[in-house]
Enzyme design. Structure first.
Site, mmCIF file in Angstrom:
data_model
loop_
_atom_site.group_PDB
_atom_site.id
_atom_site.type_symbol
_atom_site.label_atom_id
_atom_site.label_comp_id
_atom_site.label_asym_id
_atom_site.label_seq_id
_atom_site.Cartn_x
_atom_site.Cartn_y
_atom_site.Cartn_z
ATOM 1 N N HIS A 268 1.454 19.478 -16.489
ATOM 2 C CA HIS A 268 1.382 19.684 -17.945
ATOM 3 C C HIS A 268 2.830 19.739 -18.459
ATOM 4 C CE1 HIS A 268 -0.232 20.801 -21.730
ATOM 5 N NE2 HIS A 268 -0.635 22.042 -21.499
ATOM 6 N N HIS A 307 -1.859 10.104 -18.862
ATOM 7 C CA HIS A 307 -2.319 11.149 -19.769
ATOM 8 C C HIS A 307 -3.831 11.153 -19.766
ATOM 9 C CE1 HIS A 307 -2.657 13.619 -23.363
ATOM 10 N NE2 HIS A 307 -1.400 13.947 -23.139
ATOM 11 N N ASP A 363 6.710 13.576 -22.034
ATOM 12 C CA ASP A 363 7.694 14.187 -21.140
ATOM 13 C C ASP A 363 8.631 13.183 -20.495
ATOM 14 O OD1 ASP A 363 7.027 16.873 -21.410
ATOM 15 O OD2 ASP A 363 5.283 16.635 -20.130
HETATM 16 N N1 ACO Z 1 1.564 8.192 -11.272
HETATM 17 C C1 ACO Z 1 0.794 7.437 -10.446
HETATM 18 N N2 ACO Z 1 -0.550 7.347 -10.540
HETATM 19 C C2 ACO Z 1 -1.138 8.078 -11.495
HETATM 20 C C3 ACO Z 1 -0.415 8.880 -12.389
HETATM 21 C C4 ACO Z 1 0.989 8.915 -12.245
HETATM 22 N N3 ACO Z 1 1.726 9.668 -13.059
HETATM 23 N N4 ACO Z 1 -1.273 9.495 -13.248
HETATM 24 C C5 ACO Z 1 -2.494 9.087 -12.897
HETATM 25 N N5 ACO Z 1 -2.415 8.219 -11.837
HETATM 26 C C6 ACO Z 1 -3.529 7.512 -11.205
HETATM 27 C C7 ACO Z 1 -4.388 8.469 -10.379
HETATM 28 O O1 ACO Z 1 -3.920 8.565 -9.047
HETATM 29 C C8 ACO Z 1 -5.747 7.834 -10.494
HETATM 30 O O2 ACO Z 1 -5.750 6.712 -9.638
HETATM 31 P P1 ACO Z 1 -7.129 6.321 -8.843
HETATM 32 O O3 ACO Z 1 -8.094 5.922 -9.929
HETATM 33 O O4 ACO Z 1 -6.729 5.223 -7.946
HETATM 34 O O5 ACO Z 1 -7.557 7.569 -8.130
HETATM 35 C C9 ACO Z 1 -5.764 7.275 -11.919
HETATM 36 O O6 ACO Z 1 -4.393 7.035 -12.249
HETATM 37 C C10 ACO Z 1 -6.401 8.223 -12.948
HETATM 38 O O7 ACO Z 1 -5.670 9.442 -12.905
HETATM 39 P P2 ACO Z 1 -6.321 10.894 -13.017
HETATM 40 O O8 ACO Z 1 -5.556 11.810 -12.109
HETATM 41 O O9 ACO Z 1 -7.808 10.814 -12.851
HETATM 42 O O10 ACO Z 1 -6.005 11.220 -14.532
HETATM 43 P P3 ACO Z 1 -6.090 12.643 -15.221
HETATM 44 O O11 ACO Z 1 -6.510 12.388 -16.612
HETATM 45 O O12 ACO Z 1 -6.929 13.595 -14.424
HETATM 46 O O13 ACO Z 1 -4.591 13.194 -15.159
HETATM 47 C C11 ACO Z 1 -2.328 13.576 -15.694
HETATM 48 C C12 ACO Z 1 -3.699 13.110 -16.212
HETATM 49 C C13 ACO Z 1 -2.472 14.975 -15.039
HETATM 50 C C14 ACO Z 1 -1.389 13.705 -16.876
HETATM 51 C C15 ACO Z 1 -1.796 12.563 -14.668
HETATM 52 O O14 ACO Z 1 -1.661 11.299 -15.293
HETATM 53 C C16 ACO Z 1 -0.471 12.998 -14.041
HETATM 54 O O15 ACO Z 1 -0.482 13.769 -13.081
HETATM 55 N N6 ACO Z 1 0.697 12.531 -14.598
HETATM 56 C C17 ACO Z 1 1.985 12.947 -14.091
HETATM 57 C C18 ACO Z 1 2.361 14.325 -14.618
HETATM 58 C C19 ACO Z 1 2.707 14.298 -16.095
HETATM 59 O O16 ACO Z 1 3.491 13.470 -16.552
HETATM 60 N N7 ACO Z 1 2.139 15.256 -16.829
HETATM 61 C C20 ACO Z 1 2.426 15.427 -18.252
HETATM 62 C C21 ACO Z 1 1.252 15.017 -19.073
HETATM 63 S S1 ACO Z 1 1.635 15.176 -20.775
HETATM 64 C C22 ACO Z 1 1.554 16.827 -21.064
HETATM 65 O O17 ACO Z 1 0.804 17.561 -20.483
HETATM 66 C C23 ACO Z 1 2.441 17.372 -22.013
#
Ligand code: ACO
Length: 438
Positions: A268, A307, A363
């Site tokens: 987050h 996201h 971010d």
């Molecule tokens: N890098 C690589 N792969 C990713 C990323 C990433 N940053 N984010 C998602 N994916 C992939 C997942 O591995 C998943 O792949 P799969 O379908 O092969 O299993 C797919 O994309 C879907 O991702 P989920 O984890 O199901 O997406 P979710 O909505 O649950 O998570 C989140 C969203 C937590 C923001 C995620 O994208 C992440 O961890 N990003 C990196 C951390 C980040 O930047 N957080 C800040 C978000 S903005 C905020 O809160 C202010």
């Protein structure tokens, strides 16, 4: 439209049910009467992590994640960032309308009259270890304010509620700046009410022996824009915590402290700190491609990408990119931006990211600006928490005054043991399977 409905047939019983559809949504409680047996509890929905569940009705922030749209109270984020100050946006989020000049002046005066923190709170902060993480100090100190203002418990009293909202918005920059200076070992700087909200924050962070702190206007405006962009984002993880804790009628200080704790996680608000770590690890543009390959093979995540809601470019990331260039005119170019731009370019063209609709989020670029402005990465998430305090409080106030809201309490699907009986201590050394057989 109220006259829309779904017909659901329960194939276990052959019975049909008509469920009203409002705003494209059915009420989970309308599923409860669907039972195979009258003794059953009834049908529930199962939605870990709230992927498809609306937890409230809200009039504050609108997001269309597929089209990359973000609006506060109907106003596009781009217009607010261009035409308003953070204080105007804070007023808008809390009150529903932009202030007139008179209302704005009154609002700013009100906030300025609450910027000091009690000396005992200062001493509380001084008790932290010299290398305590600023976000940990922030979370604890916000909760500790509850002990300074015991009347804050009366959350159903609108006058008290409003005073605590003003106090929190006024005091979070002071607490944040003290957390920062504590880590550096510098004396705390008292607020200067001649200055704007962002300028005063900069004063409390960076003033040394000079009699008056003069903020660079470009950097002060950039910080104000960053505050606007971070002010609210509807039902994200930390806002959901604010509403959930607040729904027990806990006071706003402890509720906001819990929300800030949720924000601190690397998935987050903690992601901005992680992005800088990642860019340091990558080092140069030449290392971007191998790093992306590492991400694709599942060894790590690309921090600042992806996201839950945006499946398009995060509109805040676009404005932050523009703001970065203004900041670099003053501070000089942060070389990490070249690595970030190369990373974004490769990722946006790569099938792995395209297929999963992974775009830069808020971010991805914010940390690069903060670093160029002279902030240490450990303070980045605290910088996020200051403006988000406004969003948390606007959402908390909406929740408290919503006649439909009750204490937040999800259901579960129990998957543990059926009833069993407590064995004696001697029996517990015998394998559980042997007891079951006896
Ligand atoms: N890098 C690589 N792969 C990713 C990323 C990433 N940053 N984010 C998602 N994916 C992939 C997942 O591995 C998943 O792949 P799969 O379908 O092969 O299993 C797919 O994309 C879907 O991702 P989920 O984890 O199901 O997406 P979710 O909505 O649950 O998570 C989140 C969203 C937590 C923001 C995620 O994208 C992440 O961890 N990003 C990196 C951390 C980040 O930047 N957080 C800040 C978000 S903005 C905020 O809160 C202010």
């Amino acid at each position: 439209m109220a006259d829309q409905s779904f017909n659901i047939t329960d194939n276990r019983t052959g019975k049909s049910y008509t469920l009203p559809v409002h705003d494209g949504t059915i009420r989970a409680m309308d599923l409860r009467p669907i039972k195979a047996d009258p003794e059953e509890f009834g049908t529930m929905t199962y939605d870990p992590a709230f992927l498809n569940t609306a937890s409230c009705r809200s009039a504050i922030t609108y997001i269309d994640g597929d089209r990359g749209i973000l609006r506060y109270r109907g106003y596009p984020i781009e217009e607010l960032a261009e035409k308003c100050s953070f204080m105007e946006v804070a007023y808008l989020l809390l009150n529903g309308e932009l202030p007139t000049q008179i209302e704005l002046d009154q609002w700013i005066t009100e906030i300025k009259s609450h910027t000091m923190i009690h000396e005992t709170t200062k001493h509380f902060l001084q008790g932290f270890r010299y290398n305590a993480h600023p976000m940990t100090m922030f979370i604890s100190t916000v909760a500790a304010l509850s002990s300074v203002y015991p009347e804050c418990k009366h959350v159903l009293d609108p006058t008290i509620r409003r005073r605590e909202i003003v106090r929190l918005i006024a005091k979070v920059p002071t607490i944040a700046a003290y957390c920062y200076r504590h880590q550096l070992g510098y004396p705390y700087v008292y607020p200067d009410n001649d200055l704007s909200y962002a300028e005063n924050f900069m004063n409390m962070l960076w003033r040394m022996a000079e009699p008056k702190f003069l903020a660079n206007p470009v950097l002060a405006r950039a910080l104000d824009i960053l505050f606007i962009l971070h002010a609210d984002h509807e039902q994200n993880c930390s806002t959901n915590v604010m509403r959930c804790v607040g729904s027990s009628q806990a006071d706003p200080y402890v509720s906001l402290s819990a929300a800030a704790a949720a924000l601190s996680g690397p998935l987050h608000g903690g992601a901005n700190e992680e992005v800088l770590r990642m860019l340091d690890e990558i080092g140069t543009v030449d290392n971007v491609k191998p790093y992306v390959d590492k991400v694709k093979s599942g060894h790590t995540k690309l921090m600042g990408f992806g996201h839950r809601v945006y499946k398009n470019y995060d509109p805040r990331a676009r404005i932050i990119k523009w703001t970065a260039n203004q900041v670099f005119e003053v501070t000089g170019r942060n070389r990490k931006i070249d690595v970030a731009l190369a990373l974004e370019k490769i990722a946006l063209e790569d099938e792995y990211f395209v297929k999963r609709k992974l775009y830069p989020n808020v971010d991805f670029y914010s940390g690069i600006i903060y670093e160029a402005m002279g902030f240490e990465p450990s303070i980045f998430t605290v910088l996020f928490a200051i403006p988000r305090t406004v969003g948390w409080l606007a959402q908390w106030q909406e929740m408290i005054t919503d006649p439909e809201q009750k204490i937040s309490r999800p259901r579960q699907l129990y998957i543990g043991h059926a009833e069993r009986h407590v064995p004696t201590l001697a029996e517990r050394s015998v394998p559980a399977t042997a007891i079951a057989m006896s």
